[in-house]
Structures are given as C-alpha cells and as structure tokens.
Design a protein around this motif. Structure first.
Motif, PDB file in Angstrom:
ATOM      1  N   ALA A  53      -8.370  10.243  52.998  1.00 26.19           N
ATOM      2  CA  ALA A  53      -7.428  11.361  52.949  1.00 26.19           C
ATOM      3  C   ALA A  53      -6.656  11.259  54.259  1.00 26.19           C
ATOM      4  O   ALA A  53      -7.140  10.688  55.241  1.00 26.19           O
ATOM      5  N   SER A  54      -5.447  11.769  54.278  1.00 26.80           N
ATOM      6  CA  SER A  54      -4.662  11.662  55.503  1.00 26.80           C
ATOM      7  C   SER A  54      -3.754  12.864  55.669  1.00 26.80           C
ATOM      8  O   SER A  54      -3.430  13.559  54.705  1.00 26.80           O
ATOM      9  N   TYR A  55      -3.384  13.076  56.901  1.00 25.10           N
ATOM     10  CA  TYR A  55      -2.362  14.048  57.244  1.00 25.10           C
ATOM     11  C   TYR A  55      -1.088  13.235  57.415  1.00 25.10           C
ATOM     12  O   TYR A  55      -1.065  12.238  58.141  1.00 25.10           O
ATOM     13  N   VAL A  56      -0.015  13.624  56.734  1.00 27.78           N
ATOM     14  CA  VAL A  56       1.240  12.872  56.733  1.00 27.78           C
ATOM     15  C   VAL A  56       2.323  13.708  57.407  1.00 27.78           C
ATOM     16  O   VAL A  56       2.503  14.875  57.076  1.00 27.78           O
ATOM     17  N   VAL A  57       3.010  13.093  58.362  1.00 28.47           N
ATOM     18  CA  VAL A  57       4.154  13.724  59.011  1.00 28.47           C
ATOM     19  C   VAL A  57       5.308  12.731  58.954  1.00 28.47           C
ATOM     20  O   VAL A  57       5.196  11.617  59.471  1.00 28.47           O
ATOM     21  N   ASP A  58       6.395  13.137  58.302  1.00 27.43           N
ATOM     22  CA  ASP A  58       7.599  12.304  58.198  1.00 27.43           C
ATOM     23  C   ASP A  58       8.733  12.945  58.974  1.00 27.43           C
ATOM     24  O   ASP A  58       8.912  14.167  58.924  1.00 27.43           O
ATOM     25  N   PHE A  59       9.494  12.125  59.647  1.00 30.38           N
ATOM     26  CA  PHE A  59      10.773  12.523  60.226  1.00 30.38           C
ATOM     27  C   PHE A  59      11.821  11.693  59.511  1.00 30.38           C
ATOM     28  O   PHE A  59      11.713  10.468  59.451  1.00 30.38           O
ATOM     29  N   LYS A  60      12.840  12.359  58.938  1.00 31.87           N
ATOM     30  CA  LYS A  60      13.845  11.657  58.138  1.00 31.87           C
ATOM     31  C   LYS A  60      15.243  12.021  58.611  1.00 31.87           C
ATOM     32  O   LYS A  60      15.489  13.148  59.046  1.00 31.87           O
ATOM     33  N   GLY A  61      16.122  11.076  58.459  1.00 29.57           N
ATOM     34  CA  GLY A  61      17.531  11.311  58.716  1.00 29.57           C
ATOM     35  C   GLY A  61      18.357  10.548  57.711  1.00 29.57           C
ATOM     36  O   GLY A  61      17.970   9.470  57.259  1.00 29.57           O
ATOM     37  N   SER A  62      19.492  11.112  57.318  1.00 30.51           N
ATOM     38  CA  SER A  62      20.384  10.417  56.385  1.00 30.51           C
ATOM     39  C   SER A  62      21.826  10.645  56.811  1.00 30.51           C
ATOM     40  O   SER A  62      22.148  11.647  57.460  1.00 30.51           O
ATOM     41  N   PHE A  63      22.661   9.694  56.443  1.00 28.85           N
ATOM     42  CA  PHE A  63      24.092   9.796  56.704  1.00 28.85           C
ATOM     43  C   PHE A  63      24.820   9.233  55.503  1.00 28.85           C
ATOM     44  O   PHE A  63      24.543   8.110  55.057  1.00 28.85           O
ATOM     45  N   ASN A  64      25.762  10.008  54.955  1.00 25.50           N
ATOM     46  CA  ASN A  64      26.562   9.560  53.811  1.00 25.50           C
ATOM     47  C   ASN A  64      27.805   8.841  54.302  1.00 25.50           C
ATOM     48  O   ASN A  64      28.523   9.339  55.163  1.00 25.50           O
ATOM     49  N   TYR A  65      28.053   7.676  53.724  1.00 28.55           N
ATOM     50  CA  TYR A  65      29.263   6.928  54.048  1.00 28.55           C
ATOM     51  C   TYR A  65      30.500   7.564  53.418  1.00 28.55           C
ATOM     52  O   TYR A  65      31.597   7.406  53.914  1.00 28.55           O
ATOM     53  N   ASP A  66      30.300   8.256  52.296  1.00 26.23           N
ATOM     54  CA  ASP A  66      31.430   8.889  51.608  1.00 26.23           C
ATOM     55  C   ASP A  66      31.178  10.391  51.483  1.00 26.23           C
ATOM     56  O   ASP A  66      30.073  10.872  51.709  1.00 26.23           O
ATOM     57  N   ARG A  67      32.199  11.116  51.113  1.00 30.21           N
ATOM     58  CA  ARG A  67      32.097  12.576  51.027  1.00 30.21           C
ATOM     59  C   ARG A  67      31.292  13.072  49.844  1.00 30.21           C
ATOM     60  O   ARG A  67      30.823  14.204  49.829  1.00 30.21           O
ATOM     61  N   GLY A  69      28.476  11.638  48.741  1.00 30.32           N
ATOM     62  CA  GLY A  69      27.066  11.318  48.880  1.00 30.32           C
ATOM     63  C   GLY A  69      26.583  10.225  47.948  1.00 30.32           C
ATOM     64  O   GLY A  69      25.380  10.107  47.708  1.00 30.32           O
ATOM     65  N   ILE A  70      27.491   9.415  47.436  1.00 27.51           N
ATOM     66  CA  ILE A  70      27.099   8.316  46.562  1.00 27.51           C
ATOM     67  C   ILE A  70      26.554   7.148  47.383  1.00 27.51           C
ATOM     68  O   ILE A  70      25.543   6.548  47.042  1.00 27.51           O
ATOM     69  N   LEU A  71      27.222   6.819  48.478  1.00 29.59           N
ATOM     70  CA  LEU A  71      26.790   5.726  49.355  1.00 29.59           C
ATOM     71  C   LEU A  71      26.308   6.300  50.674  1.00 29.59           C
ATOM     72  O   LEU A  71      26.959   7.172  51.244  1.00 29.59           O
ATOM     73  N   GLY A  72      25.203   5.808  51.154  1.00 39.33           N
ATOM     74  CA  GLY A  72      24.687   6.317  52.413  1.00 39.33           C
ATOM     75  C   GLY A  72      23.667   5.388  53.028  1.00 39.33           C
ATOM     76  O   GLY A  72      23.466   4.258  52.589  1.00 39.33           O
ATOM     77  N   GLN A  73      23.034   5.889  54.061  1.00 42.38           N
ATOM     78  CA  GLN A  73      21.942   5.188  54.721  1.00 42.38           C
ATOM     79  C   GLN A  73      20.886   6.226  55.095  1.00 42.38           C
ATOM     80  O   GLN A  73      21.179   7.420  55.171  1.00 42.38           O
ATOM     81  N   ASN A  74      19.643   5.766  55.309  1.00 45.97           N
ATOM     82  CA  ASN A  74      18.623   6.706  55.750  1.00 45.97           C
ATOM     83  C   ASN A  74      17.546   6.010  56.560  1.00 45.97           C
ATOM     84  O   ASN A  74      17.372   4.795  56.495  1.00 45.97           O
ATOM     85  N   LEU A  75      16.857   6.812  57.329  1.00 43.07           N
ATOM     86  CA  LEU A  75      15.772   6.364  58.188  1.00 43.07           C
ATOM     87  C   LEU A  75      14.603   7.320  57.990  1.00 43.07           C
ATOM     88  O   LEU A  75      14.790   8.540  57.953  1.00 43.07           O
ATOM     89  N   ARG A  76      13.401   6.742  57.850  1.00 40.12           N
ATOM     90  CA  ARG A  76      12.200   7.568  57.749  1.00 40.12           C
ATOM     91  C   ARG A  76      11.137   7.001  58.685  1.00 40.12           C
ATOM     92  O   ARG A  76      10.893   5.795  58.690  1.00 40.12           O
ATOM     93  N   VAL A  77      10.528   7.879  59.469  1.00 42.26           N
ATOM     94  CA  VAL A  77       9.380   7.522  60.297  1.00 42.26           C
ATOM     95  C   VAL A  77       8.194   8.292  59.737  1.00 42.26           C
ATOM     96  O   VAL A  77       8.174   9.527  59.790  1.00 42.26           O
ATOM     97  N   ARG A  78       7.230   7.559  59.159  1.00 48.84           N
ATOM     98  CA  ARG A  78       6.069   8.196  58.527  1.00 48.84           C
ATOM     99  C   ARG A  78       4.818   7.943  59.370  1.00 48.84           C
ATOM    100  O   ARG A  78       4.467   6.801  59.637  1.00 48.84           O
ATOM    101  N   ASN A  79       4.167   9.026  59.745  1.00 45.39           N
ATOM    102  CA  ASN A  79       2.898   8.964  60.461  1.00 45.39           C
ATOM    103  C   ASN A  79       1.793   9.359  59.499  1.00 45.39           C
ATOM    104  O   ASN A  79       1.823  10.450  58.929  1.00 45.39           O
TER     105      ASN A  79
END
Length: 175
Positions: A53-67, A69-79
C-alpha cells in the motif's frame, strides 16, 4: 499564470497490466486553472492488492499550446511512499498531448511521454518512454469516466510482450 478558478476532484484510477499486474490509486486533487494551463496537487492511497500500500503525492502542471486545449504539454512528479520500503519518485514529461472533443461530452486523447523513476531503497534510476491513448465520457456535469490503453518501454520497441501493456480506467468526480 492568471488564475481563472480552482476545482476539487476525487478520482479512482486502476491500471491493469496485461501481464496480470495492477495498481489502483484513489484520492483528491486540488487544481488551479489559468487561461492556458493548470497546476495541481493530488494526494491519495495506492495498492497492488497483494504486496504493498502506498501514500501517493502528485504535483502536476500543464500548458496548452492553443486556446482550445487540444494541443498541450504536461509534467507530473509522482511520489510513492510504500509500505514495502520500495518508495519511488517518478518525473513524467509529455511534450505533446492531444485531446480532441468528438461530442458534447466525449473526447479522445493521446499522450506520449518520457519518464524517469528513482527507487530510494536500491538507489536505482530507470528511464522509460511510453504512450497512452483513450476516451473520456462525461456523465452529467460532475462525473467523467476514461478508458485507455497504455504501452510502456517504447525505448525497446521490439519488446511487445504483455509486461509492456495495460488497460486503464479512471473515474473522477468534480465537487
């Protein structure tokens, strides 16, 4: 990032490996949204129903290339802080995500990504390229269900064995 609002979501995600492995995670996410992106924190619990069993903590960020939200990028740090002492941190970056609405409450998506994971007990760092693709269906105003297929370890493209595939399901509720 100018703030356009925030939302609180509860979710349950299950990742069912074709090889019989599984991981299931349930928790809450607080998301702050801007005009072209978002930042969030997720906290929850995870299990494989047999060894940890685990305790999960995620920090996420996203940025849309277009208005839209069809194209974008994202970053996730999962502990993942696990009871079996195999605690890890994974950094996953997706340089190009695609999310296309195909109806009022339905969208399809694809997310190629690269990740690196450190196992704190062994000190081992592993790298992986992967992709997941799926469909999300909104039910009412607050609930969404996503079904997806995922391919892991694309850096070894010839290894198409069951250990490199999973079928995932995510149910989320927006408060």
């Amino acid at each position: 990032m100018p703030v356009n609002g925030s939302e609180l979501n509860a979710s349950v995600s299950t990742y069912q490996g074709i090889d019989g492995s599984n991981t299931t995670i349930a928790g809450l996410e607080e998301k702050i949204m801007g005009k072209r992106g978002s930042a969030s924190v997720f906290t929850g619990i995870g299990t494989d129903f047999s060894s940890y069993a685990s305790y999960v903590v995620d920090f996420k960020g996203s940025f849309n290339y277009d208005r839209n939200g069809i194209l974008g990028q994202n970053l996730r740090v999962r502990n993942n802080i696990k009871t079996n002492k195999q605690s890890t941190t994974q950094v996953r970056y997706s340089p190009l995500t695609v999310n296309v609405p195909v109806g009022d409450k339905t969208s399809v998506y694809i997310n190629p990504h690269y990740s690196g994971t450190i196992n704190y007990q062994s000190g081992k760092w592993t790298n992986s390229a992967g992709v997941f693709a799926g469909v999300t269906q909104k039910i009412g105003d607050n609930t969404a269900i996503s079904l997806e297929a995922q391919r892991y370890n694309l850096q070894d493209i010839k290894d198409n064995s069951s250990k490199n595939w999973s079928i995932n399901a995510i149910v989320s509720y927006k408060f």
